[in-house]
Scaffold this active site. Structure first.
Site, PDB file in Angstrom:
ATOM      1  N   ARG A  88       0.847  -1.193   0.000  1.00  0.00           N
ATOM      2  CA  ARG A  88       0.000   0.000   0.000  1.00  0.00           C
ATOM      3  C   ARG A  88       0.876   1.234   0.000  1.00  0.00           C
ATOM      4  O   ARG A  88       1.871   1.281   0.729  1.00  0.00           O
ATOM      5  CB  ARG A  88      -0.844   0.035   1.267  1.00  0.00           C
ATOM      6  CG  ARG A  88      -1.868  -1.020   1.312  1.00  0.00           C
ATOM      7  CD  ARG A  88      -3.276  -0.433   1.146  1.00  0.00           C
ATOM      8  NE  ARG A  88      -4.203  -1.512   1.401  1.00  0.00           N
ATOM      9  CZ  ARG A  88      -4.706  -1.759   2.595  1.00  0.00           C
ATOM     10  NH1 ARG A  88      -4.443  -0.964   3.602  1.00  0.00           N
ATOM     11  NH2 ARG A  88      -5.492  -2.786   2.784  1.00  0.00           N
ATOM     12  N   ASN A 100       6.639   6.567 -12.751  1.00  0.00           N
ATOM     13  CA  ASN A 100       7.304   7.856 -12.950  1.00  0.00           C
ATOM     14  C   ASN A 100       8.787   7.608 -13.178  1.00  0.00           C
ATOM     15  O   ASN A 100       9.384   6.766 -12.498  1.00  0.00           O
ATOM     16  CB  ASN A 100       7.117   8.748 -11.717  1.00  0.00           C
ATOM     17  CG  ASN A 100       5.649   9.064 -11.483  1.00  0.00           C
ATOM     18  OD1 ASN A 100       4.892   9.234 -12.432  1.00  0.00           O
ATOM     19  ND2 ASN A 100       5.242   9.116 -10.230  1.00  0.00           N
ATOM     20  N   HIS A 124       9.123   1.151  -9.668  1.00  0.00           N
ATOM     21  CA  HIS A 124       7.840   0.737  -9.085  1.00  0.00           C
ATOM     22  C   HIS A 124       6.713   1.263  -9.954  1.00  0.00           C
ATOM     23  O   HIS A 124       6.871   2.241 -10.678  1.00  0.00           O
ATOM     24  CB  HIS A 124       7.700   1.264  -7.656  1.00  0.00           C
ATOM     25  CG  HIS A 124       7.860   2.742  -7.544  1.00  0.00           C
ATOM     26  ND1 HIS A 124       9.106   3.350  -7.525  1.00  0.00           N
ATOM     27  CD2 HIS A 124       6.958   3.745  -7.474  1.00  0.00           C
ATOM     28  CE1 HIS A 124       8.944   4.660  -7.434  1.00  0.00           C
ATOM     29  NE2 HIS A 124       7.653   4.931  -7.413  1.00  0.00           N
ATOM     30  N   HIS A 148       2.623   2.376  -9.960  1.00  0.00           N
ATOM     31  CA  HIS A 148       1.480   2.761  -9.130  1.00  0.00           C
ATOM     32  C   HIS A 148       0.221   2.145  -9.725  1.00  0.00           C
ATOM     33  O   HIS A 148      -0.071   2.349 -10.911  1.00  0.00           O
ATOM     34  CB  HIS A 148       1.288   4.281  -9.134  1.00  0.00           C
ATOM     35  CG  HIS A 148       2.458   5.042  -8.588  1.00  0.00           C
ATOM     36  ND1 HIS A 148       2.494   5.573  -7.328  1.00  0.00           N
ATOM     37  CD2 HIS A 148       3.651   5.370  -9.155  1.00  0.00           C
ATOM     38  CE1 HIS A 148       3.643   6.208  -7.138  1.00  0.00           C
ATOM     39  NE2 HIS A 148       4.358   6.100  -8.236  1.00  0.00           N
TER      40      HIS A 148
HETATM   41  P1  AMP Z   1       7.311   8.052  -7.020  1.00  0.00           P
HETATM   42  O1  AMP Z   1       7.080   9.472  -6.602  1.00  0.00           O
HETATM   43  O2  AMP Z   1       6.682   7.672  -8.305  1.00  0.00           O
HETATM   44  O3  AMP Z   1       8.773   7.687  -6.922  1.00  0.00           O
HETATM   45  O4  AMP Z   1       6.540   7.190  -5.950  1.00  0.00           O
HETATM   46  C1  AMP Z   1       7.029   6.916  -4.681  1.00  0.00           C
HETATM   47  C2  AMP Z   1       5.845   6.529  -3.861  1.00  0.00           C
HETATM   48  O5  AMP Z   1       6.301   5.842  -2.717  1.00  0.00           O
HETATM   49  C3  AMP Z   1       5.012   7.704  -3.368  1.00  0.00           C
HETATM   50  O6  AMP Z   1       3.692   7.561  -3.822  1.00  0.00           O
HETATM   51  C4  AMP Z   1       5.109   7.591  -1.862  1.00  0.00           C
HETATM   52  O7  AMP Z   1       3.913   7.962  -1.220  1.00  0.00           O
HETATM   53  C5  AMP Z   1       5.443   6.132  -1.651  1.00  0.00           C
HETATM   54  N1  AMP Z   1       6.148   5.825  -0.410  1.00  0.00           N
HETATM   55  C6  AMP Z   1       7.209   6.455   0.128  1.00  0.00           C
HETATM   56  N2  AMP Z   1       7.585   5.862   1.278  1.00  0.00           N
HETATM   57  C7  AMP Z   1       6.747   4.825   1.464  1.00  0.00           C
HETATM   58  C8  AMP Z   1       6.610   3.814   2.463  1.00  0.00           C
HETATM   59  N3  AMP Z   1       7.429   3.774   3.527  1.00  0.00           N
HETATM   60  N4  AMP Z   1       5.625   2.922   2.339  1.00  0.00           N
HETATM   61  C9  AMP Z   1       4.789   2.958   1.270  1.00  0.00           C
HETATM   62  N5  AMP Z   1       4.875   3.871   0.288  1.00  0.00           N
HETATM   63  C10 AMP Z   1       5.824   4.800   0.379  1.00  0.00           C
END
Ligand code: AMP
Length: 349
Positions: free
Chosen positions: A29, A87, A100, A102
């Site tokens: 999540r 992204n 990753h 989304h």
């Molecule tokens: P991006 O900005 O595409 O690199 O996405 C990174 C995502 O990781 C963001 O949507 C954050 O909210 C999510 N994120 C960061 N730290 C954590 C965490 N500890 N657990 C779950 N999601 C995270």
């Protein structure tokens, strides 16, 4: 290169809500969901971004999409629809440099060039994001408000309406008894406490606070140190019973929980005060900076503990700030010792 948060989650060093896992892929999540369903599907092997993919990763990426499909079905969003995006690098809005994807859904997500989109994929080039002047103004306003909210959330004296505050209650003995091991002695009277010899003070330790005593630590004086380690088992505790509550406790209640519960003791004062002296076993999380230490908190504060927090005493703003953050992340019973360091030291004179 520093390990990313996802590497630490994959290594089980940081907790996350896992939605799917196999040998090569994990799905968790998102900690800051941008839609009712927001899951991150992460290849376990370190690949920094789409740009770092190799031909040999074709199968892996294909499987990521099958995991997305299956999760979307599991959440019941497949029929209405959802979005899978990634992204890439700075302009793509990537913040965690471990590939990753989304998975977003659960509501109409709008068009790809919607100003409300928080996760614009790498393929969404400027051709897709054509802003009007009005939209620019809205974005500038939104960013400004977002910054203000972020700043406020990090401020211990934040404005309450945008800082989640949990109900503050004064604890009763019943609240305390729930979390005590059966053999826990009744609270010591302050007078007796003052009369303890240094040797007796040395022998008293909290039940299961996991921090080691450190320089400057003030041990709890106890007339009867608890029995040997094999008997120091707190009863099964129910952590779901009080989701929105932070309880304030007196010195006696604190002593009982400190000695007799499976606890984690947090000193919410600044590092300088902590270094000058603190209660034995306490770990320092300064309330004024706790927002920036959330990953550290999540990684180190065990979820099966009674949380005890203190600061200088009085209004306990710093303690409440730490408590509110812990409650936001679903921690169990959280107690604030309102007498704090001031009372603790006066009792020990
Ligand atoms: P991006 O900005 O595409 O690199 O996405 C990174 C995502 O990781 C963001 O949507 C954050 O909210 C999510 N994120 C960061 N730290 C954590 C965490 N500890 N657990 C779950 N999601 C995270």
């Amino acid at each position: 290169m520093e390990r990313t948060i996802f590497e630490r989650i994959i290594a089980c060093e940081i907790p996350a809500t896992i939605e799917y896992e196999d040998a090569d892929i994990i799905a968790i999540r998102d900690i800051a969901p941008a839609a009712p369903v927001h899951v991150l599907i992460i290849p376990k092997r370190v690949i920094t971004s789409v740009d770092a993919l190799a031909e040999s990763d074709t199968d892996l990426v294909g499987r990521v999409f099958l995991v997305a499909r299956d999760l979307a079905r599991k959440y019941g969003i497949a029929e209405n629809g959802y979005r899978v995006v990634t992204n890439c690098n700075a302009d793509g809005g990537q913040t965690v440099f471990h590939l990753h994807f989304h998975l977003l859904g659960g509501e109409p997500l709008g068009r790809m060039n919607s100003a409300s989109m928080s996760h614009v994929p790498a393929v969404a080039s400027t051709a897709l994001v054509r802003s009007t002047t009005l939209r620019d103004i809205v974005i500038v306003l939104a960013v400004t408000i977002g910054l203000a909210i972020g700043f406020n959330a990090m401020n211990p004296k934040a404005i309450a309406w945008i800082k989640p505050e949990f109900e503050r209650q004064t604890a009763t003995q019943t609240d305390i008894d729930k979390y005590l091991a059966p053999s826990t002695p009744a609270p010591s009277q302050p007078k007796e406490v003052i009369q303890q010899t240094p040797a007796q003070e040395q022998s008293a330790t909290p039940l299961t606070t996991n921090a080691k005593p450190t320089a400057g630590a003030s041990a709890l004086p106890s007339p009867q140190p608890l029995a040997d380690a094999s008997t120091k088992v707190a009863p099964e505790q129910t952590f779901t019973s009080e989701p929105g509550v932070v309880r304030e406790i007196t010195y006696d209640m604190f002593v009982r929980l400190y000695q007799g519960s499976k606890n984690y003791l947090i000193d919410a004062r600044g590092a300088d005060k902590f270094a000058q002296g603190h209660i034995n076993g306490a770990v320092n999380y300064y309330g004024g900076e706790v927002q920036s230490r959330i990953p550290d908190l999540l990684a180190n504060v065990p979820r099966d503990r009674v949380i005890l927090i203190y600061c200088d005493g009085g209004e306990c703003e710093l303690s409440h700030h730490v408590a509110d953050v812990l409650k936001q992340f679903g921690y169990g019973p959280v107690f604030i010792y309102t007498g704090g360091w001031a009372e603790w030291t006066s009792k020990r004179k």
